[in-house]
Design an enzyme around this catalytic site. Structure first.
Site, mmCIF file in Angstrom:
data_model
loop_
_atom_site.group_PDB
_atom_site.id
_atom_site.type_symbol
_atom_site.label_atom_id
_atom_site.label_comp_id
_atom_site.label_asym_id
_atom_site.label_seq_id
_atom_site.Cartn_x
_atom_site.Cartn_y
_atom_site.Cartn_z
ATOM 1 N N ARG A 42 1.023 -1.019 -0.091
ATOM 2 C CA ARG A 42 -0.079 -0.467 -0.115
ATOM 3 C C ARG A 42 1.043 1.112 0.100
ATOM 4 O O ARG A 42 1.845 1.726 0.830
ATOM 5 C CB ARG A 42 -0.644 -0.329 1.121
ATOM 6 C CG ARG A 42 -1.792 -0.684 1.283
ATOM 7 C CD ARG A 42 -2.690 -0.720 2.677
ATOM 8 N NE ARG A 42 -3.716 -2.770 2.393
ATOM 9 C CZ ARG A 42 -5.217 -2.401 2.602
ATOM 10 N NH1 ARG A 42 -5.474 -1.059 2.776
ATOM 11 N NH2 ARG A 42 -5.441 -3.792 2.679
ATOM 12 N N ARG A 51 1.810 1.249 10.460
ATOM 13 C CA ARG A 51 1.274 1.604 8.916
ATOM 14 C C ARG A 51 1.866 1.263 7.515
ATOM 15 O O ARG A 51 3.140 2.529 8.229
ATOM 16 C CB ARG A 51 0.983 2.677 8.763
ATOM 17 C CG ARG A 51 -0.444 3.194 7.420
ATOM 18 C CD ARG A 51 -0.807 4.622 7.909
ATOM 19 N NE ARG A 51 -1.759 4.884 8.766
ATOM 20 C CZ ARG A 51 -3.073 4.070 8.482
ATOM 21 N NH1 ARG A 51 -3.366 3.751 6.959
ATOM 22 N NH2 ARG A 51 -4.168 4.107 9.764
ATOM 23 N N GLU A 106 -7.889 0.306 14.874
ATOM 24 C CA GLU A 106 -8.160 -1.410 13.894
ATOM 25 C C GLU A 106 -6.862 -2.222 13.251
ATOM 26 O O GLU A 106 -6.032 -2.255 13.304
ATOM 27 C CB GLU A 106 -8.345 -0.095 12.592
ATOM 28 C CG GLU A 106 -9.178 -1.534 11.317
ATOM 29 C CD GLU A 106 -9.295 -0.987 9.788
ATOM 30 O OE1 GLU A 106 -9.520 -0.217 9.882
ATOM 31 O OE2 GLU A 106 -8.842 -1.393 9.497
ATOM 32 N N SER A 130 -11.208 -5.730 9.248
ATOM 33 C CA SER A 130 -12.001 -5.139 8.394
ATOM 34 C C SER A 130 -12.951 -6.329 8.114
ATOM 35 O O SER A 130 -12.695 -6.758 7.626
ATOM 36 C CB SER A 130 -11.212 -4.003 7.688
ATOM 37 O OG SER A 130 -12.649 -3.284 6.838
ATOM 38 N N ARG A 141 1.020 -5.642 11.575
ATOM 39 C CA ARG A 141 0.535 -5.086 12.926
ATOM 40 C C ARG A 141 -0.154 -5.463 13.427
ATOM 41 O O ARG A 141 -0.355 -5.156 14.821
ATOM 42 C CB ARG A 141 -1.389 -4.366 12.159
ATOM 43 C CG ARG A 141 -1.964 -3.332 12.621
ATOM 44 C CD ARG A 141 -2.846 -2.491 11.920
ATOM 45 N NE ARG A 141 -2.659 -1.840 11.137
ATOM 46 C CZ ARG A 141 -2.717 -0.191 10.447
ATOM 47 N NH1 ARG A 141 -4.864 -0.821 10.608
ATOM 48 N NH2 ARG A 141 -3.515 -0.063 9.767
HETATM 49 N N1 LIG Z 1 -0.444 -0.031 5.859
HETATM 50 C C1 LIG Z 1 -1.116 -0.921 5.909
HETATM 51 N N2 LIG Z 1 0.110 -1.923 7.332
HETATM 52 C C2 LIG Z 1 -0.255 -2.418 8.005
HETATM 53 N N3 LIG Z 1 -0.975 -3.430 8.027
HETATM 54 C C3 LIG Z 1 -1.894 -2.937 7.366
HETATM 55 C C4 LIG Z 1 -1.589 -1.066 6.386
HETATM 56 N N4 LIG Z 1 -3.154 -1.350 6.064
HETATM 57 C C5 LIG Z 1 -4.316 -2.488 6.214
HETATM 58 N N5 LIG Z 1 -3.240 -3.273 7.015
HETATM 59 C C6 LIG Z 1 -3.977 -4.374 8.035
HETATM 60 O O1 LIG Z 1 -5.121 -4.391 6.988
HETATM 61 C C7 LIG Z 1 -6.093 -4.964 7.826
HETATM 62 C C8 LIG Z 1 -6.983 -4.870 6.476
HETATM 63 O O2 LIG Z 1 -7.060 -3.904 5.618
HETATM 64 S S1 LIG Z 1 -8.303 -3.609 5.543
HETATM 65 O O3 LIG Z 1 -8.187 -2.206 3.808
HETATM 66 O O4 LIG Z 1 -9.228 -2.644 6.547
HETATM 67 N N6 LIG Z 1 -9.916 -4.370 4.920
HETATM 68 C C9 LIG Z 1 -9.108 -5.742 3.657
HETATM 69 O O5 LIG Z 1 -7.748 -5.327 3.437
HETATM 70 C C10 LIG Z 1 -10.005 -6.377 3.799
HETATM 71 N N7 LIG Z 1 -9.638 -7.075 2.581
HETATM 72 C C11 LIG Z 1 -9.991 -7.281 5.243
HETATM 73 O O6 LIG Z 1 -8.774 -7.448 4.843
HETATM 74 C C12 LIG Z 1 -6.017 -4.093 8.245
HETATM 75 O O7 LIG Z 1 -7.243 -4.257 10.031
HETATM 76 C C13 LIG Z 1 -4.498 -3.964 9.243
HETATM 77 O O8 LIG Z 1 -5.214 -4.904 10.380
#
Ligand SMILES: Nc1ncnc2c1ncn2[C@@H]1O[C@H](COS(=O)(=O)NC(=O)[C@@H](N)CO)[C@@H](O)[C@H]1O
Length: 423
Positions: free
Chosen positions: A258, A273, A347, A350, A388
């Site tokens: 991301r 993050r 969080e 999700s 995370r």
């Molecule tokens: N940049 C990031 N760095 C670390 N963990 C992350 C990051 N972005 C998301 N996550 C983790 O990934 C989980 C799911 O990301 S989400 O965008 O909320 N949801 C999804 O991707 C859905 N597909 C369900 O997993 C988050 O709750 C968090 O635990």
């Protein structure tokens, strides 16, 4: 994406969804374009009917009449061809607008502008009390020599991470535990690539709109997905599934990338993050039956809660309001896990139900008991996302001497160790 017929017949409900989800879309403009396209198609069909009727007259015509009829046929063919670009442009414009139409939120979804209006449903687990000053996860990693933030930042910039020593074993243990746990609950394990074509990001609903979150590869159409949901949701794109194949339930582990564009300044310290992480994703594709789908919603939510309970982590479940659920969701709950150093729930999961909104844009259909092709319903939830999850894991289970108590459930994955680190 919603069915165009549904939008025509429920414009009010769709406009309400646009409004409460804060989507920038003019449904009247979409419906006007739809009517123009219908008119255009009717004109073309009328001209084709006339051309066919005209062609039937030629063999029966007298030599004097024939040239006129043949010329008429040619003129009609030209006129039909001349309308083609307008027809194509209208279809493309309409599809672009349709891809932006939000799903109708479930009746239980609270109306709100952003996450500040999410509604806490319940809290689970005892918050930890420390008879010493607890450290945050960055200091715990540093103290145990399990990180090297300066060196990895020199090589890979901000929002990068590197784990060392037993922290690596802990990260792999928690991911393996999640895969074991979910496969034990009937989810087929998958290990997937994060690389996917743009169509897969359209199918999942990340595009249009989420392009700036996705790392692209110079000169290559493939892009790096931020969640296994993207490639997994498109595995069966375009196929005609049979009822026997449903429900499809996967526990998909993959890297996740991301850009975190727009998150500048947020969570810049530590593991919360980062640009690349690993995630075990729960993905379900089931019949177009709301009750069955909501049962699945309860299952994938329950799985995540059971995982957190096994990790002995306190958490809370919140229901996302309309302004914090994204265009495609019917229903969405976040699970937030307690982070002692912030004295806040953060969080970690999700959980979403999307009805047939993803299936329609991906082409996920099955033949129902009447042999009719029906768009499936899809759901997804995080199983475990690392690193995370290590933030609450390290912080909640830290001991006065800086070692980490290993929850019972993880010990089999760590050679039976009950404690990690050196005092
Ligand atoms: N940049 C990031 N760095 C670390 N963990 C992350 C990051 N972005 C998301 N996550 C983790 O990934 C989980 C799911 O990301 S989400 O965008 O909320 N949801 C999804 O991707 C859905 N597909 C369900 O997993 C988050 O709750 C968090 O635990």
């Amino acid at each position: 994406m919603l069915d165009l017929k549904f939008i025509r017949e429920n414009a009010g409900a769709v406009k309400h969804a646009v409004d409460v989800k804060g989507v920038n879309l003019d449904i009247d403009e979409l419906l006007r374009l739809d009517r123009e396209l219908v008119d255009l198609k009717q004109r073309v069909e009328a001209m084709q009917a006339e051309r066919n009727a005209n062609a039937k007259l030629v063999p029966k015509a007298t030599p004097e009449e024939r040239p006129t009829l043949i010329q008429r046929g040619k003129d009609l063919a030209e006129e039909i061809k001349a309308l083609d670009p307008a027809l194509r442009a209208h279809e493309d414009n309409l599809r672009q607008l349709l891809l932006r139409v939000p799903n109708i939120p479930h009746a239980s979804v609270p109306v709100g502008r952003d996450d500040s209006e999410n509604v806490e449903l319940r809290r689970e687990g005892q918050l930890p009390t420390f008879d010493f000053t607890p450290l945050d996860h960055v200091d715990l990693l540093e103290k145990q020599g399990w990180s090297d933030p300066e060196r990895v930042a020199r090589v890979s910039g901000s929002r990068s991470y590197l784990l060392k020593g037993e922290a690596v074993m802990l990260e792999m243990a928690v991911l393996m535990f999640a895969m074991d746990f979910l496969s034990g609950r009937g989810f087929t394990p998958l290990s997937t690539t994060a690389l996917a074509r743009p169509e897969a990001f359209v199918g999942s609903g990340h595009f249009p709109g989420g392009e700036d979150q996705v790392y692209k590869i110079e000169g290559d159409e493939l892009m790096l997905a931020g969640t296994a949901e993207v490639p997994v949701n498109s595995l069966y794109a375009g196929e005609q599934l049979s009822l026997e194949q449903l429900p499809i339930a996967y526990a998909a582990i993959s890297a996740a990338f991301r850009s975190e564009a727009g998150s500048a300044g947020r969570d810049v310290r530590g593991l919360i993050r980062v640009h690349e992480f690993r995630k075990v994703e729960q993905y379900v594709l089931c019949r177009a039956d709301e009750q069955e789908a909501l049962d699945w919603f309860g299952k994938i939510l329950g799985n995540a809660e059971a995982l957190l309970a096994a990790l002995e982590l306190p958490y809370r479940v919140v229901q996302n309001c309309t302004g914090d659920m994204g265009a495609g969701k019917v229903l969405m709950y976040d699970i937030e896990t307690w982070v002692p150093s912030e004295e806040k729930y953060r969080e970690t999961h999700s959980c979403s139900y999307l009805g047939d909104w993803q299936a329609r844009r991906t082409g996920l259909r099955y033949r129902d008991e009447h042999g009719k092709l029906v768009y499936a319903h899809t759901l997804n939830n995080t199983g475990i996302a690392a690193p995370r999850i290590l933030v609450p894991l390290l912080e909640n289970h830290q001991q006065a001497d800086g070692t980490i108590r290993v929850p019972e459930a993880l010990r089999p994955y760590l050679g039976g160790k009950a404690v990690l680190g050196q005092p």
